[in-house]
Design an enzyme around this catalytic site. Structure first.
Site, PDB file in Angstrom:
ATOM      1  N   ASP A  94       0.882  -1.086  -0.048  1.00 48.41           N
ATOM      2  CA  ASP A  94       0.043   0.083   0.153  1.00 48.41           C
ATOM      3  C   ASP A  94       1.052   1.219   0.022  1.00 48.41           C
ATOM      4  O   ASP A  94       2.169   1.105   0.544  1.00 48.41           O
ATOM      5  CB  ASP A  94      -0.902   0.092   1.256  1.00 48.41           C
ATOM      6  N   ARG A  95       0.123   2.175  -0.325  1.00 47.48           N
ATOM      7  CA  ARG A  95       1.033   3.774  -0.472  1.00 47.48           C
ATOM      8  C   ARG A  95       1.711   4.103   0.862  1.00 47.48           C
ATOM      9  O   ARG A  95       2.874   4.371   0.914  1.00 47.48           O
ATOM     10  CB  ARG A  95       0.270   4.718  -0.895  1.00 47.48           C
TER      11      ARG A  95
END
Length: 300
Positions: free
Chosen positions: A143-144
């Protein structure tokens, strides 16, 4: 000499495989069996001159004899997104693999909304600067806001071999509260939330999910967990920690009001989930590799 080569000899030139035939057979059979190449990749490569026998380009139906030297060039085209010079913490590199530490807040891939400043842009810039004709094939997709190890194959063939193996992944997380047991397994299924939401939810009708956990340390209000995702569903670790009653600190989607308030009190501005360790067998050399991130979740 055995009939099959599980780990072919590598030439010194980058992105090139080389084996010496120990049997007779069509060239295609060596590509599929000894080199474990996919049919799709073989068909793609056969239209160029990247597949050679004794230095001469040959079609895949060429009759190979014992002692013939087969070489395959695996260089890839330059990606369409821009190559950028940016921060890149390299943990490991050889002719076939690149492992880096991704910081929190950085996207893995460019998108229509953001075509620059991603890990892929910086890796493309690194390949350009070092003269490597490689592509961006991440084995691990974070994920970011998840930080830590991202393992990259430098070509599609190596990526396919790594996907077959399924490396063991270890994450560290700092959570609000603590699980009831020191260690255990979470098997809560996960499903998509209704569109247009991109989030997931625990749902008995969802896809099977398995996460192994172990408590490494416990403080007055938080705990540090070691997490092993057996399956690889989107947002799996974040959801399973929340399911255990101890959401990851700094997680705005799956945290509680209490966990987010405590995160704000500590000045935490990102979810404290780190891809800490990756264990796998090198797809070419057959040697075991263990990679560790230099990043850590906040200490208790």
């Amino acid at each position: 000499m055995s009939e099959l080569f599980h780990h072919p000899t590598i030439e010194s030139e980058k992105q090139r495989l080389r084996i010496t035939a120990a049997r007779t057979g069509r060239l295609s059979s060596f590509l599929l069996r000894e080199l474990k190449m996919s049919t799709g990749l073989m068909n793609k490569l056969k239209w160029g001159d990247g597949i050679r026998v004794n230095g001469i380009p040959q079609h895949t139906n060429y009759p190979v004899q014992p002692g013939d030297v087969i070489t395959v060039a695996l260089e890839e085209e330059t990606p369409e997104y821009p190559a950028e010079d940016g921060p890149l913490t390299i943990l490991y590199e050889d002719d076939w693999l690149l492992a880096v530490d991704k910081p929190s807040g950085m996207l893995i891939h460019p998108s229509r909304a953001k075509n620059t400043g991603t890990l892929a842009n910086f890796v493309a810039g690194f390949y350009q600067k070092t003269g490597q004709k490689c592509a961006f094939h991440p084995l691990t997709r974070l994920d970011r806001d998840t930080f830590g190890i991202v393992l990259l194959a430098k070509n599609a063939h190596i990526h396919a071999l790594l996907q077959q193996e399924k490396p063991r992944k270890t994450y560290h997380a700092l959570v609000y509260g603590a699980p009831a047991e020191m260690q255990g397994t979470v098997t809560a299924p996960i499903a998509r939330c209704p569109l247009p939401s991109l989030l997931r939810k625990i749902d008995p009708n969802g896809k099977p999910c398995i996460t192994e956990y172990r408590m490494l340390e416990r403080g007055p209000q938080t705990a540090r967990l070691e997490l092993h995702p057996v399956t690889g569903r989107t947002h799996q670790l974040r959801l399973h920690c929340a399911y255990l009653g101890c959401p990851i600190l700094g997680d705005p989607q799956y945290g509680t009001e209490e966990s987010m308030a405590y995160s704000a009190k500590l000045g935490i501005q990102t979810q404290l989930l780190c891809a800490k360790r990756l264990e796998f067998t090198h797809p070419i050399t057959g040697e075991p590799l263990t990679l560790d991130s230099k990043m850590n979740v906040t200490k208790l």
